[in-house]
Design a protein around this motif. Structure first.
Motif, PDB file in Angstrom:
ATOM      1  N   LEU A   1       8.000  -3.873  -7.558  1.00 12.04           N
ATOM      2  CA  LEU A   1       7.341  -2.400  -8.197  1.00 12.04           C
ATOM      3  C   LEU A   1       9.011  -2.886  -9.680  1.00 12.04           C
ATOM      4  N   LYS A   2       9.711  -3.332  -9.271  1.00  9.97           N
ATOM      5  CA  LYS A   2      10.555  -2.892 -10.705  1.00  9.97           C
ATOM      6  C   LYS A   2       9.702  -3.681 -11.602  1.00  9.97           C
ATOM      7  N   SER A   3       9.149  -4.827 -11.210  1.00  9.31           N
ATOM      8  CA  SER A   3       8.612  -6.107 -12.251  1.00  9.31           C
ATOM      9  C   SER A   3       7.421  -4.631 -13.500  1.00  9.31           C
ATOM     10  N   ASN A   4       7.427  -5.730 -14.307  1.00  6.76           N
ATOM     11  CA  ASN A   4       6.450  -5.318 -15.369  1.00  6.76           C
ATOM     12  C   ASN A   4       5.147  -5.148 -14.707  1.00  6.76           C
ATOM     13  N   SER A   5       4.209  -4.284 -14.836  1.00  7.87           N
ATOM     14  CA  SER A   5       2.966  -4.762 -14.276  1.00  7.87           C
ATOM     15  C   SER A   5       1.697  -3.863 -15.679  1.00  7.87           C
ATOM     16  N   SER A   6       0.579  -4.858 -16.379  1.00  4.50           N
ATOM     17  CA  SER A   6       0.129  -4.889 -17.757  1.00  4.50           C
ATOM     18  C   SER A   6      -0.802  -3.849 -16.229  1.00  4.50           C
ATOM     19  N   TYR A   7      -1.547  -4.988 -15.677  1.00  9.11           N
ATOM     20  CA  TYR A   7      -2.328  -3.276 -14.564  1.00  9.11           C
ATOM     21  C   TYR A   7      -1.981  -1.663 -14.903  1.00  9.11           C
ATOM     22  N   TYR A   8      -1.206  -1.825 -14.118  1.00  7.25           N
ATOM     23  CA  TYR A   8      -0.035   0.036 -14.093  1.00  7.25           C
ATOM     24  C   TYR A   8      -1.070   0.903 -15.400  1.00  7.25           C
TER      25      TYR A   8
ATOM     26  N   GLU B   1       6.174 -10.205 -14.513  1.00  9.44           N
ATOM     27  CA  GLU B   1       5.159  -9.749 -14.805  1.00  9.44           C
ATOM     28  C   GLU B   1       4.629  -9.618 -13.191  1.00  9.44           C
ATOM     29  N   SER B   2       4.412  -8.448 -12.356  1.00  8.85           N
ATOM     30  CA  SER B   2       4.492  -8.754 -11.061  1.00  8.85           C
ATOM     31  C   SER B   2       2.530  -8.799 -11.126  1.00  8.85           C
ATOM     32  N   ASP B   3       1.936  -9.483  -9.711  1.00  5.34           N
ATOM     33  CA  ASP B   3       0.629  -8.913  -9.404  1.00  5.34           C
ATOM     34  C   ASP B   3      -0.005  -7.945  -8.352  1.00  5.34           C
ATOM     35  N   LEU B   4       1.322  -7.382  -8.294  1.00  4.72           N
ATOM     36  CA  LEU B   4       1.321  -6.366  -7.060  1.00  4.72           C
ATOM     37  C   LEU B   4       0.457  -4.815  -7.059  1.00  4.72           C
ATOM     38  N   PHE B   5       0.001  -4.678  -8.033  1.00  8.99           N
ATOM     39  CA  PHE B   5      -1.265  -3.407  -8.284  1.00  8.99           C
ATOM     40  C   PHE B   5      -2.680  -4.444  -8.788  1.00  8.99           C
ATOM     41  N   GLU B   6      -2.546  -5.339  -8.814  1.00 12.61           N
ATOM     42  CA  GLU B   6      -3.759  -5.727  -9.247  1.00 12.61           C
ATOM     43  C   GLU B   6      -4.738  -6.102  -7.549  1.00 12.61           C
ATOM     44  N   ASN B   7      -3.229  -6.958  -6.695  1.00  9.82           N
ATOM     45  CA  ASN B   7      -3.638  -7.208  -5.474  1.00  9.82           C
ATOM     46  C   ASN B   7      -4.033  -6.780  -4.373  1.00  9.82           C
ATOM     47  N   SER B   8      -2.637  -5.150  -4.720  1.00 10.35           N
ATOM     48  CA  SER B   8      -2.563  -4.542  -3.684  1.00 10.35           C
ATOM     49  C   SER B   8      -3.029  -2.764  -3.762  1.00 10.35           C
ATOM     50  N   TYR B   9      -2.687  -2.911  -5.070  1.00 12.14           N
ATOM     51  CA  TYR B   9      -3.276  -1.002  -5.271  1.00 12.14           C
ATOM     52  C   TYR B   9      -4.952  -1.177  -4.947  1.00 12.14           C
ATOM     53  N   VAL B  10      -4.980   0.222  -4.130  1.00 15.35           N
ATOM     54  CA  VAL B  10      -6.569   0.598  -3.508  1.00 15.35           C
ATOM     55  C   VAL B  10      -7.463   1.865  -4.184  1.00 15.35           C
TER      56      VAL B  10
ATOM     57  N   THR C   1      13.386   3.730  13.191  1.00 14.86           N
ATOM     58  CA  THR C   1      14.043   2.880  14.261  1.00 14.86           C
ATOM     59  C   THR C   1      14.055   3.634  15.281  1.00 14.86           C
ATOM     60  N   ASN C   2      14.193   3.641  16.652  1.00 18.57           N
ATOM     61  CA  ASN C   2      13.469   3.785  17.983  1.00 18.57           C
ATOM     62  C   ASN C   2      13.876   5.152  18.155  1.00 18.57           C
ATOM     63  N   LEU C   3      14.914   5.820  17.372  1.00 21.39           N
ATOM     64  CA  LEU C   3      15.079   7.129  17.224  1.00 21.39           C
ATOM     65  C   LEU C   3      14.681   7.921  16.223  1.00 21.39           C
ATOM     66  N   LEU C   4      15.398   9.113  15.364  1.00 16.34           N
ATOM     67  CA  LEU C   4      14.524   9.195  14.209  1.00 16.34           C
ATOM     68  C   LEU C   4      15.031   8.959  13.643  1.00 16.34           C
ATOM     69  N   GLY C   5      13.696   9.382  12.220  1.00 16.21           N
ATOM     70  CA  GLY C   5      14.252   8.125  11.047  1.00 16.21           C
ATOM     71  C   GLY C   5      13.014   8.208  10.229  1.00 16.21           C
ATOM     72  N   GLY C   6      12.753   8.206   8.816  1.00 14.30           N
ATOM     73  CA  GLY C   6      12.246   8.033   7.849  1.00 14.30           C
ATOM     74  C   GLY C   6      11.818   7.060   7.187  1.00 14.30           C
ATOM     75  N   ALA C   7      10.847   7.133   6.070  1.00 15.45           N
ATOM     76  CA  ALA C   7      11.167   6.706   4.938  1.00 15.45           C
ATOM     77  C   ALA C   7      12.173   5.964   4.311  1.00 15.45           C
ATOM     78  N   LEU C   8      11.946   4.718   3.985  1.00 13.49           N
ATOM     79  CA  LEU C   8      13.025   3.519   2.911  1.00 13.49           C
ATOM     80  C   LEU C   8      12.634   4.406   1.837  1.00 13.49           C
ATOM     81  N   GLU C   9      13.645   4.055   0.774  1.00 11.60           N
ATOM     82  CA  GLU C   9      13.058   4.671  -0.606  1.00 11.60           C
ATOM     83  C   GLU C   9      13.115   3.336  -1.225  1.00 11.60           C
ATOM     84  N   SER C  10      11.727   3.718  -2.162  1.00  9.82           N
ATOM     85  CA  SER C  10      11.220   2.418  -3.201  1.00  9.82           C
ATOM     86  C   SER C  10      10.818   2.985  -4.309  1.00  9.82           C
ATOM     87  N   TYR C  11      11.781   1.712  -5.114  1.00 17.33           N
ATOM     88  CA  TYR C  11      11.650   2.036  -6.533  1.00 17.33           C
ATOM     89  C   TYR C  11      10.889   2.913  -7.524  1.00 17.33           C
TER      90      TYR C  11
END
Length: 493
Positions: free
Chosen positions: A480-487, A136-145, A203-213
């Motif tokens: 993000l992979k973990s369960n979130s009841s809040y989500y 059970e993750s508390d990511l969304f409870e603590n970080s979701y705005v 990076t210092n060169l061209l780059g972008g967003a890292l993939e997220s779950y």
């Protein structure tokens, strides 16, 4: 003569089919999550029938070939009346070691079935999904705005927005000198646009967003970039009619609508696929897709190319729409989704040349020339002076065998901000995901956001650290992979 039990051979064939399917996924699909496979089972309407048939035929061919080889070379060599063993010498004594404790085909077929199911489960990420679901993750409870709780202020003179989702477009496609992997860029115009405008890079060169779950397929990517959240899916959703419209939360379209904007979404495919139409219509977008083009008489009712109609038509229709809506008194958000660079191997428009020996590279090269021409056209229009253009890949390409790169290279999702109202504090060496595009899009329009966060996203134009910068991208993905009841209780109901 011993009687042959047909059921045992049926089990063998089923096992072979499952194993063949797993091998196909393992060799052709890049980094797909179990959530994605579940969601694909739920939302199949609008899928490209030609590609589905192609995949089925490939799997069927592999299944038949594997079965034939098994029948010719493997089954005749097995004596199902005894154990399969080898003799080894230990302390000068011969000992028999059983390597396949099978006494009959019934047991053999069931063991093979079990192994093939386990193998498929590993390939599609089921065991990873199940294990993380126990946490059970508390990511969304603590970080979701919650966007409703944030003070968001638009400038007096509002900026128009043109947002182009580029299917499967990575910064990986640019030249090595500027951060990609190719000696010669397969997207030279997108490379120049990123170099000459604002590009947020890892990076210092061209780059972008890292993939997220939960953001690695098109509808999930579009939700991530407009709502700052992943698309998390439960197993019981397979039997559910839940549209995952996220109608209970405020997203980009809602915020813009509340501030006087008209929202439009244009795509050449069936918007019903993946529930895209329901999501965007629930959040104040007018959606125009393949079926809309037929109703408006732009294409014939029996016309179908690739996923609906090709991108060369998409950009021409976009010009028509923009000329109409630019004459309205209200600011606009015009969002587009391309499709020609969808795996596998993409689609090569009949007006495009074959430049590279690899078909998929030609699709990217052709798409690159189309978007560059479209951007150049926009910049010639009167409405451009108060219009911000954002070009963003939706997710990394799912075609696993396209890039020949080592594991140390970080594949990232393309972004370029053209004619932004503000300048970023720092756009290099940032660790971020496509969820950060939600508040960053508003930031590019000159909007001030109290706290510079919405959803799980951070305004990259600000000096505020992103959540992955604070906790690390690996830990972020783990949560993000973990369960979130809040989500499931407050975000996706």
């Amino acid at each position: 003569m011993k009687k042959i039990n047909l059921k045992n051979y049926i089990v063998l064939f089923i096992s072979t089919a499952i194993a063949t399917f797993a091998i196909y996924l393992d060799n052709n699909i890049y980094n797909a999550s179990f959530d994605q496979y579940i969601y694909s089972l739920i939302k199949v309407s609008g899928m490209n029938g030609t590609k589905v048939v192609s995949v089925v035929l490939i799997i069927l061919y592999g299944f038949l070939l594997f079965s034939l080889l098994s029948a010719i070379f493997i089954l005749p060599t097995i004596n199902f009346g005894r154990k399969v063993s080898i003799n080894i010498k230990k302390n000068k004594e011969n000992r028999e070691v059983v390597i396949l404790p099978i006494r009959n085909i019934k047991r053999y077929s069931r063991i093979l079935l079990a192994l093939s199911i386990i193998y498929l489960g590993i390939i599609v990420g089921f065991f990873d999904y199940a294990f993380n679901g126990l946490r059970e993750s508390d990511l969304f409870e603590n970080s979701y705005v919650v966007p409703d709780t944030v003070d968001i202020k638009f400038p007096e003179e509002k900026q128009n927005l043109i947002y182009i989702f580029m299917e499967s477009t990575e910064m990986t496609n640019v030249s090595k000198d500027n951060g990609g992997v190719f000696d010669i860029s397969i997207t030279p115009n997108l490379e120049e646009l990123a170099l000459n405008n604002i590009n947020f890079s890892n990076t210092n060169l061209l780059g972008g967003a890292l993939e997220s779950y939960g953001t690695s397929w098109t509808v999930a990517a579009m939700i991530a970039q407009t709502a700052g959240i992943p698309l998390k899916v439960k197993l019981n959703d397979i039997s559910s009619s839940d549209s995952t419209s996220f109608s209970n939360i405020k997203v980009l379209g809602d915020i813009l609508k509340d501030n006087g904007y008209d929202n439009y979404l244009l795509m050449g495919s069936d918007a019903n696929f993946g529930g895209r139409k329901v999501y965007f219509e629930s959040h104040n977008y007018f959606v125009s897709d393949y079926h809309t083009a037929i109703k408006e008489g732009k294409i014939d009712s029996d016309y179908h190319e690739w996923w609906g109609y090709e991108d060369s038509k998409l950009f021409e229709y976009a010009k028509d729409y923009l000329m109409k809506i630019a004459n309205n008194d209200k600011p606009f958000n015009f969002t587009m989704l391309t499709a020609d660079t969808h795996f596998t191997d993409g689609y090569l428009d009949k007006n495009c040349s074959t430049v590279f020996s690899i078909p998929y590279a030609n699709s990217f090269y052709c798409s690159d020339s189309m978007v560059a021409e479209f951007i150049a056209w926009i910049q010639e229009q009167d409405f451009y002076k108060n219009t911000t253009i954002i070009i963003s890949g939706d997710h990394p390409t799912m075609q696993d065998n396209f890039y020949d790169i080592d594991s140390t290279y970080k594949r990232t999702i393309y972004n370029a901000f053209i004619n932004s109202r503000v300048i970023p504090v720092n756009n290099k060496n940032r660790i971020f995901t496509t969820m950060d595009m939600f508040p960053t899009t508003l930031g590019a329009l000159g909007v001030t956001i109290d706290g510079d966060r919405l959803g799980l996203g951070t305004n990259l134009f600000s000096s505020k650290k992103t959540i992955p910068e604070e906790m690390g991208i690996d830990e972020f993905n783990k949560e993000l992979k973990s369960n979130s009841s809040y989500y499931y209780k407050y975000i996706r109901r």
